[in-house]
Design a protein around this motif. Structure first.
Motif, PDB file in Angstrom:
ATOM      1  N   MET A  10       0.815  -1.218   0.000  1.00  0.00           N
ATOM      2  CA  MET A  10       0.000   0.000   0.000  1.00  0.00           C
ATOM      3  C   MET A  10       0.847   1.266   0.000  1.00  0.00           C
ATOM      4  O   MET A  10       0.334   2.353  -0.233  1.00  0.00           O
ATOM      5  CB  MET A  10      -0.933   0.006   1.215  1.00  0.00           C
ATOM      6  N   LEU A  11       2.121   1.145   0.271  1.00  0.00           N
ATOM      7  CA  LEU A  11       2.988   2.321   0.352  1.00  0.00           C
ATOM      8  C   LEU A  11       3.616   2.628  -1.002  1.00  0.00           C
ATOM      9  O   LEU A  11       3.959   1.726  -1.756  1.00  0.00           O
ATOM     10  CB  LEU A  11       4.081   2.081   1.388  1.00  0.00           C
ATOM     11  N   SER A  12       3.815   3.893  -1.279  1.00  0.00           N
ATOM     12  CA  SER A  12       4.424   4.268  -2.548  1.00  0.00           C
ATOM     13  C   SER A  12       5.936   4.087  -2.497  1.00  0.00           C
ATOM     14  O   SER A  12       6.537   4.032  -1.433  1.00  0.00           O
ATOM     15  CB  SER A  12       4.076   5.718  -2.886  1.00  0.00           C
ATOM     16  N   SER A  13       6.522   4.014  -3.664  1.00  0.00           N
ATOM     17  CA  SER A  13       7.966   3.888  -3.790  1.00  0.00           C
ATOM     18  C   SER A  13       8.611   5.225  -3.452  1.00  0.00           C
ATOM     19  O   SER A  13       8.264   6.254  -4.017  1.00  0.00           O
ATOM     20  CB  SER A  13       8.318   3.480  -5.222  1.00  0.00           C
ATOM     21  N   SER A  14       9.554   5.205  -2.499  1.00  0.00           N
ATOM     22  CA  SER A  14      10.229   6.437  -2.106  1.00  0.00           C
ATOM     23  C   SER A  14      11.544   6.106  -1.422  1.00  0.00           C
ATOM     24  O   SER A  14      11.601   5.198  -0.595  1.00  0.00           O
ATOM     25  CB  SER A  14       9.362   7.246  -1.138  1.00  0.00           C
ATOM     26  N   TYR A  16      12.797   8.190   0.566  1.00  0.00           N
ATOM     27  CA  TYR A  16      12.733   8.988   1.785  1.00  0.00           C
ATOM     28  C   TYR A  16      11.931   8.320   2.898  1.00  0.00           C
ATOM     29  O   TYR A  16      11.776   8.896   3.968  1.00  0.00           O
ATOM     30  CB  TYR A  16      12.133  10.363   1.490  1.00  0.00           C
ATOM     31  N   GLY A  17      11.415   7.123   2.649  1.00  0.00           N
ATOM     32  CA  GLY A  17      10.631   6.424   3.650  1.00  0.00           C
ATOM     33  C   GLY A  17      11.243   5.078   3.990  1.00  0.00           C
ATOM     34  O   GLY A  17      11.993   4.504   3.211  1.00  0.00           O
ATOM     35  N   THR A  18      10.926   4.570   5.181  1.00  0.00           N
ATOM     36  CA  THR A  18      11.394   3.254   5.605  1.00  0.00           C
ATOM     37  C   THR A  18      10.240   2.507   6.277  1.00  0.00           C
ATOM     38  O   THR A  18       9.242   3.107   6.677  1.00  0.00           O
ATOM     39  CB  THR A  18      12.554   3.339   6.614  1.00  0.00           C
ATOM     40  N   LEU A  19      10.405   1.214   6.401  1.00  0.00           N
ATOM     41  CA  LEU A  19       9.410   0.368   7.046  1.00  0.00           C
ATOM     42  C   LEU A  19      10.152  -0.731   7.782  1.00  0.00           C
ATOM     43  O   LEU A  19      11.095  -1.313   7.236  1.00  0.00           O
ATOM     44  CB  LEU A  19       8.480  -0.238   5.984  1.00  0.00           C
ATOM     45  N   ASP A  20       9.744  -0.980   9.020  1.00  0.00           N
ATOM     46  CA  ASP A  20      10.346  -2.100   9.741  1.00  0.00           C
ATOM     47  C   ASP A  20       9.257  -3.114  10.069  1.00  0.00           C
ATOM     48  O   ASP A  20       8.081  -2.871   9.843  1.00  0.00           O
ATOM     49  CB  ASP A  20      11.088  -1.630  11.001  1.00  0.00           C
ATOM     50  N   SER A  21       9.678  -4.255  10.597  1.00  0.00           N
ATOM     51  CA  SER A  21       8.755  -5.372  10.771  1.00  0.00           C
ATOM     52  C   SER A  21       8.201  -5.496  12.174  1.00  0.00           C
ATOM     53  O   SER A  21       7.537  -6.468  12.469  1.00  0.00           O
ATOM     54  CB  SER A  21       9.473  -6.674  10.416  1.00  0.00           C
ATOM     55  N   LEU A 110      12.077   2.597   0.984  1.00  0.00           N
ATOM     56  CA  LEU A 110      10.913   2.055   0.285  1.00  0.00           C
ATOM     57  C   LEU A 110      11.015   2.223  -1.227  1.00  0.00           C
ATOM     58  O   LEU A 110      10.037   2.009  -1.932  1.00  0.00           O
ATOM     59  CB  LEU A 110       9.637   2.737   0.796  1.00  0.00           C
ATOM     60  N   LEU A 111      12.179   2.582  -1.730  1.00  0.00           N
ATOM     61  CA  LEU A 111      12.358   2.751  -3.166  1.00  0.00           C
ATOM     62  C   LEU A 111      12.222   1.397  -3.857  1.00  0.00           C
ATOM     63  O   LEU A 111      12.926   0.439  -3.499  1.00  0.00           O
ATOM     64  CB  LEU A 111      13.725   3.371  -3.468  1.00  0.00           C
ATOM     65  N   ALA A 112      11.338   1.319  -4.831  1.00  0.00           N
ATOM     66  CA  ALA A 112      11.036   0.042  -5.481  1.00  0.00           C
ATOM     67  C   ALA A 112      12.066  -0.345  -6.545  1.00  0.00           C
ATOM     68  O   ALA A 112      12.282  -1.526  -6.784  1.00  0.00           O
ATOM     69  CB  ALA A 112       9.641   0.089  -6.105  1.00  0.00           C
ATOM     70  N   PHE A 117      20.025   4.413  -3.736  1.00  0.00           N
ATOM     71  CA  PHE A 117      19.117   5.025  -2.776  1.00  0.00           C
ATOM     72  C   PHE A 117      18.166   4.014  -2.134  1.00  0.00           C
ATOM     73  O   PHE A 117      17.292   4.394  -1.366  1.00  0.00           O
ATOM     74  CB  PHE A 117      18.340   6.171  -3.409  1.00  0.00           C
ATOM     75  N   ASN A 118      18.346   2.725  -2.419  1.00  0.00           N
ATOM     76  CA  ASN A 118      17.638   1.682  -1.672  1.00  0.00           C
ATOM     77  C   ASN A 118      18.141   1.629  -0.237  1.00  0.00           C
ATOM     78  O   ASN A 118      17.455   1.127   0.641  1.00  0.00           O
ATOM     79  CB  ASN A 118      17.846   0.301  -2.315  1.00  0.00           C
TER      80      ASN A 118
END
Length: 174
Positions: A10-14, A16-21, A110-112, A117-118
Motif C-alpha cells: 500500500m505504500l508508494s515507492s520512495s 525517503y521512507g522506511t518500514l520495519d517489521s 521504500l524505493l522500489a 538510494f535503496n
C-alpha cells in the motif's frame, strides 16, 4: 510475513521512507503497565545515535549499530527465510539474535527500483551532501557564470568533499 508485505504494497515507492517489521513489548513506567508499541521510534533513535557516535552515512543496523534496547519481547521475530522475503520488498526486519538481543537487520528505503538510494545510509549521505552543496551554491547566486565563479564554487565544495571521503562517506568525486 504476508500481512507485512500486504501493508508494504500500500505504500508508494520512495527513497525517503522506511518500514520495519516490528512491535515490541515494553514496561511503560509512566503508567505502570506493560504494552505493545511499534519499533519505528527505535528505528529513528538508532539513526540519531549513529549521527552522534559515527557519521550520518553509517547504517544503523546490525550488531554494531542496530541493537534495540529496552525490549521484553518482539511481537514477530522473523527467521532467516522470513527476513529473505521481507528485505527485498523494502521491509527492514527486526529480529532477536542470540547473544545480541533485538537487532535492526536491514537498512532499506521504500524505493522500489534498483538504486543506491535503496539504502537509508546512502539516502542520508546524499541529503547531507545536497544541503551543503546547495548552501555553497547559494553564495554564488546571480554571479557571472565564468571560470572565476566556477573556481570559487570548486574551492568551497572540494575541501568538504575531501573531508567526507576521508571519513568514508564517498569513494571519489568530480
Amino acid at each position: 510475513v504476508k500481512l507485512i508485505l500486504a501493508d508494504r504494497a500500500m505504500l508508494s515507492s520512495s527513497s525517503y521512507g522506511t518500514l520495519d517489521s516490528g512491535w515490541k513489548y515494553i514496561f511503560d513506567r509512566y503508567n505502570n503497565k506493560y504494552r505493545w508499541i511499534p519499533i519505528c521510534g527505535d528505528h529513528a533513535g538508532l539513526y540519531a545515535r549513529v549521527d552522534v557516535d559515527r557519521e550520518t552515512w553509517y547504517a544503523a543496523a546490525g550488531t554494531e549499530r542496530g541493537i534495540i534496547k529496552n525490549i521484553i519481547k518482539l511481537a514477530f521475530n522473523p527467521d532467516e527465510t522470513m527476513r529473505d522475503q521481507l528485505y527485498p520488498q523494502g521491509v527492514n526486519p527486526v529480529c532477536s539474535l542470540p547473544g545480541f538481543g533485538p537487532v535492526m537487520y536491514g537498512q532499506r528505503t521504500l524505493l522500489a527500483k534498483d538504486s543506491e538510494f535503496n539504502g537509508i545510509a546512502y539516502r542520508r549521505l546524499f541529503i547531507v551532501l545536497e544541503m551543503t552543496v546547495t548552501r555553497a551554491a547559494a553564495n554564488l547566486l546571480f554571479e557571472f557564470n565564468d571560470s572565476f565563479t566556477q573556481k570559487r564554487f570548486v574551492s568551497m565544495v572540494e575541501p568538504y568533499l575531501r573531508d567526507v571521503r576521508g571519513r568514508r562517506g564517498i569513494r571519489d568525486f568530480k
